[in-house]
Design a protein around this motif. Structure first.
Motif: not given
Length: 385
Positions: A171-176
Motif C-alpha cells: 500500500g501507500p507509504v505514509p511518511h517518506m
C-alpha cells in the motif's frame, strides 16, 4: 589602561592560535569554507589581499598562510581560526560523488556550495554520534560509504525488493522522509534559497559513512517533496557511481520512485481509464503522489492513449493556471519534515551536551550548529518509527 591591556592580550592570544594553526593548516578546510560561501578563489583572494594563485596554493597545501593571514581568513569567514587546523574527521566530496539532477542549469559554484553543505552536515551528524546512536543504515548492499550493486540494477525490481526488505507491504507509504530517517539515512532541507539554489531539486550521496539526501524547500509541495525523496533513494540504491545530470540515471531514479510510491500491481485497478480529476485527486491524497505522477502512471500502464494523455495534461495546466489546484505545503505533514538530527541533539542535551560544546568540537560558531539543526523550528516533530 586595563581595557587596552586586555585588548592587547586578546590579540596576542589570537596570534598564538593563528601561529599554531598556520603550522597545521588544512587547505581542504579553506576550500570547504570558501565553497560554502559561494565564493571563487578570486573573490576570496580580494577579501584577504592575496592573489588567486596564493589561495589555490593554500587550498592545495603547496604553501601555508602566515599567522596574520590565518587570523584574517578566520575573520572573513567569521569562524575560529582553529577551524582551519588539520587532524579532525572531515568529509570529502567531489561532484562525481553526488547525484545532481539539474547539472546543466545549476552553476558550478552552486554545486560546490551544495557539496560543502553536505560535508558539514555529515560532520555534525558524526559529532552527534559521540552522544547518540543513530539508526543503523538499512540499505541493500550498504557497506559504510559504498553500496555493492548486483541484483538491484533494474529500477522496478529494486523498488519491490526494497519494499519487501523494509516490510512496507503493497500500500501507500505514509511518511517518506521519516521512513528514510528511520533507515539511517540523513535527510535535511537545504537551508538557503537563492536564484541558483532553486535550480537544485534535490541531491544525494552514498560516498560518506552514512548516506545523505538533501531536499530543496523551494519546491514546497508535499507531493513533489515525497517524489524527490523517493527519487534520491533510487539513486542510492541503483547508482553507486554518480554521473551528475546523466539522463539515463535520472530516468531510472524516476522509474524507481514511481514504482516505490505507487506499485503498478497495487494501483493499476484504481487508476481511471478516462480523464477524471476527481478520482485522481482522491488517489493523490491516499497514495501521497502528485496528479502529474498519476497521469504518467496512467500512460505507462496503458490506461491512457497518447491523445488522451495530451488532453489530460492540457486540462491540468488550465486548472492550475486558474488557481483551482494549489500546491500543498510540506509544513502540514510532520512526517515529511526531517527530525532525526534534531532529536539526536535533544537526547544529547539530556547527556549534558550544548550547542557550544558541539560548536567547539567542530570548531564552528554556535550559530552554524543552530542553522544545520534547524533549532527553533516551531513545526511539530514525530518520533522515529
Amino acid at each position: 589602561m586595563t581595557d587596552e591591556r586586555s585588548l592587547t592580550l586578546a590579540k596576542v592570544v589570537q596570534l598564538d592560535v593563528a601561529a599554531a594553526v598556520a603550522d597545521a593548516f588544512d587547505g581542504a578546510r579553506l576550500t570547504q569554507a570558501r565553497r560554502l560561501r559561494g565564493w571563487t578563489k578570486k573573490e576570496l583572494a580580494g577579501r584577504i589581499d592575496v592573489t588567486p594563485a596564493a589561495v589555490g596554493q593554500y587550498e592545495a597545501g603547496a604553501i601555508r598562510p602566515r599567522p596574520e593571514q590565518v587570523r584574517r581568513i578566520a575573520e572573513i569567514f567569521d569562524c575560529p581560526a582553529s577551524f582551519f587546523a588539520a587532524g579532525r574527521p572531515r568529509a570529502a566530496l567531489d561532484t562525481g560523488g553526488v547525484h545532481f539532477r539539474s547539472l546543466r542549469s545549476a552553476p558550478a559554484r552552486e554545486r560546490e556550495r551544495a557539496l560543502a553543505f553536505t560535508e558539514r552536515l555529515w560532520e555534525l551528524a558524526h559529532e552527534l554520534e559521540a552522544y547518540v546512536r543513530l539508526p543503523p543504515v538499512n540499505l541493500p548492499g550498504w557497506d559504510g560509504g559504498e553500496i555493492a550493486h548486483n541484483a538491484l540494477d533494474e529500477p522496478a525490481t529494486a523498488a519491490h525488493a526494497l519494499r519487501a526488505q523494509w516490510g512496507l507491504g503493497e500500500g501507500p507509504v505514509p511518511h517518506m522522509v521519516r521512513l528514510l530517517e528511520s533507515r539511517g539515512i540523513i535527510v535535511t532541507i537545504l537551508p538557503y534559497v537563492n536564484a541558483d539554489s532553486r535550480k537544485l531539486d534535490g541531491f544525494s550521496t552514498s560516498r560518506l559513512p552514512r548516506p545523505v539526501v538533501i531536499l530543496n524547500e523551494e519546491r514546497n509541495d508535499v507531493y513533489r517533496h515525497r517524489f524527490s525523496a523517493a527519487h534520491e533513494l533510487g539513486h542510492l540504491i541503483l547508482h553507486g557511481d554518480a554521473h551528475p545530470g546523466d539522463i539515463h540515471h535520472e530516468r531510472q531514479a524516476d522509474t524507481f520512485a514511481a514504482e516505490f510510491l505507487t506499485p503498478s500491481h497495487s494501483i493499476a485497478a484504481s487508476l481511471p481509464s478516462r480523464v477524471d480529476f476527481t478520482a485522481l485527486s482522491d488517489l493523490q491524497q491516499s497514495w501521497g503522489v502528485s496528479l502529474d505522477s498519476l497521469l504518467v502512471r496512467c500512460r505507462e500502464l496503458g490506461l491512457h492513449s497518447d491523445a488522451t494523455s495530451s488532453r489530460a495534461w492540457r486540462r491540468l495546466k488550465t486548472l492550475r493556471s486558474q488557481g483551482l489546484l494549489p500546491s500543498t505545503p510540506v509544513e502540514g505533514f510532520p512526517g515529511e519534515i526531517p527530525v532525526m538530527l534534531q532529536q539526536a541533539y535533544r537526547i544529547a542535551q539530556r547527556k549534558g551536551a550544548t550547542e557550544k560544546q558541539l560548536a567547539d568540537a567542530l570548531h564552528w560558531n554556535a550559530e552554524d550548529v543552530q542553522a544545520l539543526l534547524h533549532l527553533g523550528d516551531p513545526r511539530p516533530a514525530l518520533h522515529l518509527v
